[in-house]
Design an enzyme around this catalytic site. Structure first.
Site, PDB file in Angstrom:
ATOM      1  N   LYS A 251      37.314  12.335  41.484  1.00 35.39           N
ATOM      2  CA  LYS A 251      35.935  12.594  41.042  1.00 35.39           C
ATOM      3  C   LYS A 251      34.939  12.377  42.167  1.00 35.39           C
ATOM      4  CE  LYS A 251      36.255  12.246  36.081  1.00 35.39           C
ATOM      5  NZ  LYS A 251      35.765  11.657  34.839  1.00 35.39           N
TER       6      LYS A 251
ATOM      7  N   LYS B 161      38.793  20.236  31.473  1.00 39.38           N
ATOM      8  CA  LYS B 161      37.512  20.690  30.928  1.00 39.38           C
ATOM      9  C   LYS B 161      36.603  21.208  32.022  1.00 39.38           C
ATOM     10  CE  LYS B 161      37.330  16.591  28.516  1.00 39.38           C
ATOM     11  NZ  LYS B 161      36.918  15.330  28.164  1.00 39.38           N
TER      12      LYS B 161
ATOM     13  N   LYS C 280      46.329  19.993  36.556  1.00 40.71           N
ATOM     14  CA  LYS C 280      46.278  19.826  35.093  1.00 40.71           C
ATOM     15  C   LYS C 280      45.189  20.714  34.492  1.00 40.71           C
ATOM     16  CE  LYS C 280      42.962  16.146  34.385  1.00 40.71           C
ATOM     17  NZ  LYS C 280      42.473  15.010  33.675  1.00 40.71           N
TER      18      LYS C 280
HETATM   19  P1  TYM Z   1      39.394  12.656  28.855  1.00 44.33           P
HETATM   20  O1  TYM Z   1      38.160  12.873  28.058  1.00 44.33           O
HETATM   21  O2  TYM Z   1      39.448  13.233  30.232  1.00 44.33           O
HETATM   22  O3  TYM Z   1      40.627  13.214  28.075  1.00 44.33           O
HETATM   23  C1  TYM Z   1      40.878  12.858  26.732  1.00 44.33           C
HETATM   24  C2  TYM Z   1      42.372  12.756  26.485  1.00 44.33           C
HETATM   25  O4  TYM Z   1      43.017  13.984  26.776  1.00 44.33           O
HETATM   26  C3  TYM Z   1      44.106  13.761  27.669  1.00 44.33           C
HETATM   27  N1  TYM Z   1      44.232  14.945  28.540  1.00 44.33           N
HETATM   28  C4  TYM Z   1      45.347  15.658  28.698  1.00 44.33           C
HETATM   29  N2  TYM Z   1      46.572  15.537  28.144  1.00 44.33           N
HETATM   30  C5  TYM Z   1      47.500  16.451  28.501  1.00 44.33           C
HETATM   31  N3  TYM Z   1      47.264  17.470  29.359  1.00 44.33           N
HETATM   32  C6  TYM Z   1      46.055  17.633  29.931  1.00 44.33           C
HETATM   33  N4  TYM Z   1      45.838  18.651  30.750  1.00 44.33           N
HETATM   34  C7  TYM Z   1      45.024  16.693  29.603  1.00 44.33           C
HETATM   35  N5  TYM Z   1      43.723  16.560  29.961  1.00 44.33           N
HETATM   36  C8  TYM Z   1      43.261  15.478  29.318  1.00 44.33           C
HETATM   37  C9  TYM Z   1      43.727  12.511  28.443  1.00 44.33           C
HETATM   38  O5  TYM Z   1      44.862  11.868  28.972  1.00 44.33           O
HETATM   39  C10 TYM Z   1      43.042  11.701  27.379  1.00 44.33           C
HETATM   40  O6  TYM Z   1      43.994  10.977  26.610  1.00 44.33           O
HETATM   41  N6  TYM Z   1      38.938   7.965  30.469  1.00 44.33           N
HETATM   42  C11 TYM Z   1      39.327   8.778  29.346  1.00 44.33           C
HETATM   43  C12 TYM Z   1      38.565   8.464  28.062  1.00 44.33           C
HETATM   44  C13 TYM Z   1      38.599   7.032  27.676  1.00 44.33           C
HETATM   45  C14 TYM Z   1      39.679   6.365  27.060  1.00 44.33           C
HETATM   46  C15 TYM Z   1      39.227   5.031  26.854  1.00 44.33           C
HETATM   47  C16 TYM Z   1      40.952   6.756  26.665  1.00 44.33           C
HETATM   48  C17 TYM Z   1      37.591   6.141  27.827  1.00 44.33           C
HETATM   49  N7  TYM Z   1      37.966   4.924  27.316  1.00 44.33           N
HETATM   50  C18 TYM Z   1      40.064   4.073  26.284  1.00 44.33           C
HETATM   51  C19 TYM Z   1      41.775   5.789  26.089  1.00 44.33           C
HETATM   52  C20 TYM Z   1      41.328   4.470  25.900  1.00 44.33           C
HETATM   53  C21 TYM Z   1      39.060  10.222  29.683  1.00 44.33           C
HETATM   54  O7  TYM Z   1      38.212  10.544  30.477  1.00 44.33           O
HETATM   55  O8  TYM Z   1      39.745  11.099  28.908  1.00 44.33           O
END
Ligand code: TYM
Length: 334
Positions: free
Chosen positions: A115, A200, A197
């Site tokens: 990032k 978004k 990957k």
């Molecule tokens: P975020 O918003 O980027 O993604 C949300 C969830 O989606 C999963 N994910 C994927 N899984 C499979 N293939 C992909 N291409 C893919 N892209 C995203 C992510 O692994 C995630 O589970 N930091 C975290 C949000 C967060 C969080 C937490 C998660 C904040 N606090 C506490 C768990 C526990 C994030 O940015 O996820």
């Protein structure tokens, strides 16, 4: 434990449109696990501002994300779906845990490096300490399990390290959480570059299937997916594009990758892509319809937001009071 059940915490950011990766890697598992655990599913809007956001868009997307959680099949009366920013304990615990986390640990986080490279003009301290806020999210509810995609594993490991460090000093304050990563779908790749990957924030709209894409768009994106010149449907690392399509089909249909390979024995990529597209449409259509229904019921969603913020605040305060006593903050005079 809450109500004799183990506790589950997870969250997603409302930045950009949710992708099929978010659904297959996380949300789908959230739905499967929600009867077994006492669940907290947060819209992590505090994490979102580590990257500059347009305020109106962030507000709108946060609400949409909360409705997507419900539309995916999570009952908001039984599970706590809420906005992170509505519960002050996240910020309070994050500050405390900042004092138990080393710069060196944060410097190693690959998501920070990625990032920071992407937003070179805004490498703020929040972006750097982001994983500490994530640790606070999880530890605040004494979560036993955290369903996430593979890209969040490093943050989970750090959360465990911080919790163990804290417990070693103050006794058993935090439950040590385990990651839950699904067998298929834990890392869905870009349809245009299967070495990356699905994300978004990808600039190429053909690289990702968005949860709100209509059937024609989904079919078109699948047909255009990058494959290879091997011409055989096999599940192996040498064919990352095909492997990714098999993963998607497998996660959407419930068939194992081996079964998919057998199904497409002697058949071409064109047929595989059609089947993948159809399976994705069949999974996303009901979610989209339910989302459209929910969007009409403002009062209902408002009530969910209010009630669940109270519920989350109640449970977070239990942990927070304990932590504050342990570290030596003076008691409040009542
Ligand atoms: P975020 O918003 O980027 O993604 C949300 C969830 O989606 C999963 N994910 C994927 N899984 C499979 N293939 C992909 N291409 C893919 N892209 C995203 C992510 O692994 C995630 O589970 N930091 C975290 C949000 C967060 C969080 C937490 C998660 C904040 N606090 C506490 C768990 C526990 C994030 O940015 O996820």
């Amino acid at each position: 434990m809450i109500n004799d059940k183990k506790v589950l915490f997870s969250g997603m950011q409302a930045t950009g449109n949710l992708t099929l990766g978010n659904y297959l890697g996380a949300l789908k598992n959230w739905v499967t696990l929600c009867d077994e655990y006492e669940c907290f599913y947060s819209v992590v809007d505090m994490h979102s501002i580590t990257v500059r956001q347009d305020p109106a868009t962030l507000r709108k997307r946060s609400r949409e994300l909360l409705m997507i959680y419900i539309a995916a099949g999570i009952d908001p009366e039984k599970n706590c779906l809420y906005y992170q920013s509505h519960v002050p304990g996240h910020a309070e615990l994050a500050w405390i845990l900042n004092c138990f986390t080393y710069m060196g640990e944060l410097n190693r986080m690959t998501q920070f490096k990625d990032k920071a490279a992407k937003h070179a003009d805004n490498i703020n301290a929040g972006l750097f300490t982001y994983p500490v806020l994530m640790a606070a999210d999880i530890l605040l509810y004494q979560a036993d399990v955290v369903p996430v995609g593979i890209d969040q594993m490093q943050h989970l490991e750090l959360t465990r390290d911080i919790a163990e460090r804290f417990n070693n000093i103050y006794g058993d304050v935090f439950t040590i959480p385990e990651a839950y990563v699904g067998k298929v779908g834990a890392k869905i790749m870009s349809l245009q570059d299967p070495s990356k990957k699905m994300s978004k924030s990808d600039e190429n709209p053909n690289a990702s299937i968005y949860l709100m894409d209509d059937p024609d768009t989904i079919m078109r994106k699948c047909k255009r997916a990058v494959t290879d010149s091997e011409g055989v449907v096999l599940y192996r690392d040498e064919q990352p594009g095909v492997k990714n399509l098999i993963d998607i089909y497998s996660a959407c249909s419930g068939k194992t990758p081996d079964e998919v390979v057998r199904e497409f024995d002697g058949r071409g990529y064109g047929e595989l892509k059609m089947a993948v597209g159809e399976s994705v449409v069949s999974v996303l259509k009901p979610l989209q319809e339910r989302h459209a229904e929910l969007a009409k019921d403002k009062a209902y969603i408002d009530r969910i937001i209010k009630d669940n913020a109270e519920k989350a605040t109640y449970y977070s305060n239990k942990t927070l009071s304990k932590v504050k006593r342990k570290i030596g903050y003076p008691d409040k005079i009542r």
